[in-house]
Design an enzyme around this catalytic site. Sequence first.
Site: not given
Ligand code: PBG
Length: 324
Positions: A197, A219, A235, A250, A315
């Site tokens: 991620k 983050k 990871e 992601k 989505y």
């Molecule tokens: C948070 C989380 C996020 C998403 C899924 N879980 C946002 C982030 O890490 O700030 C993002 C999903 C999306 O943008 O559609 N744990």
Amino acid sequence: MEFPYTRNRILRQSAAIREMVRETHLHASDFIVPLFIIEGSSQREEIASMPGYYRMTLDLIEAEVKELWQMGLKSVLLFVKVPDSLKDNAGTEALNDDGLMQRAIRVIRQTVPDMLVMTDVALDPYSSYGHDGIVVDGKIINDATAEVLGEMAASHARVGAQFVAPSDMMDGRIAMIRESLEAERFHNVGIMAYSAKYASCCYGPFRDALDSAPGFGDKKTYQMDPANGREAEREALMDVNEGADIIMVKPAMMYLDIIRRLRTKMTHPISAYQVSGEYAMIKAAGEKGWLDEEAAMMESVLSIKRAGADLIASYFAKTIASKL
Ligand code: PBG
């Protein structure tokens, strides 16, 4: 050899032959449908930066999941919007067996018993700081967070979640979650780990949807640096060694190389999350008339699958399922 004895266009000359030699096919069962759930009743709020996508109250979610199931969609991924009054720096509400997430799991399991219910496991929607972990002296602390995530996963399992999906990027959280599930004998609960991620610009609309933007900083101390590819392998390996069943990449569209890279190195199913910002870009260009929205949508998910994703959280899932 005389020109041209090999004519690649032979296999492109009609819809029939193109379809017969097509390498990648989309099915409704490839998709995971993210759902945003809010407290209250009979409310459906459109998310400003995600046109055509809604936060819904639980009563409306019931009808929604029935419809999704009828369309051939087999899995939902749940996110809840938590009122500010319930947010703290310990994830207290995340562990409430009667919290909105836990009630949503129960209701969906009752409404469509065969629908696969996956839940987001991370503290950000519950955090007064908007971070995915517990904050001490301005830092997101790893081990205490992983422990709470383990408890959170068990709380979801207790009310019927079949998969938990940790999206936080703390080290060792898959092991903590697996241990905590085993301790309560949830031997059949799966873990879909957000393994690679990235600290991406593409989560903005999601943070609008859940009011979960970080209150300070960013983050980058836990989500991955977009410049890194090899690190994704490390990871993913760590997550499967700790007991992950499905690994996730992601965002998806800007990280197709990572999907492919993990596909060639790993044997586990790979899911890819086409995130909120990816949805927003396609919708915005479509609204402006700069891209054919439907064509862009289809090409984007087809590319994600071609890159090597077995599952796609998107989505667009419902719209795509309606076209298949
Ligand atoms: C948070 C989380 C996020 C998403 C899924 N879980 C946002 C982030 O890490 O700030 C993002 C999903 C999306 O943008 O559609 N744990």
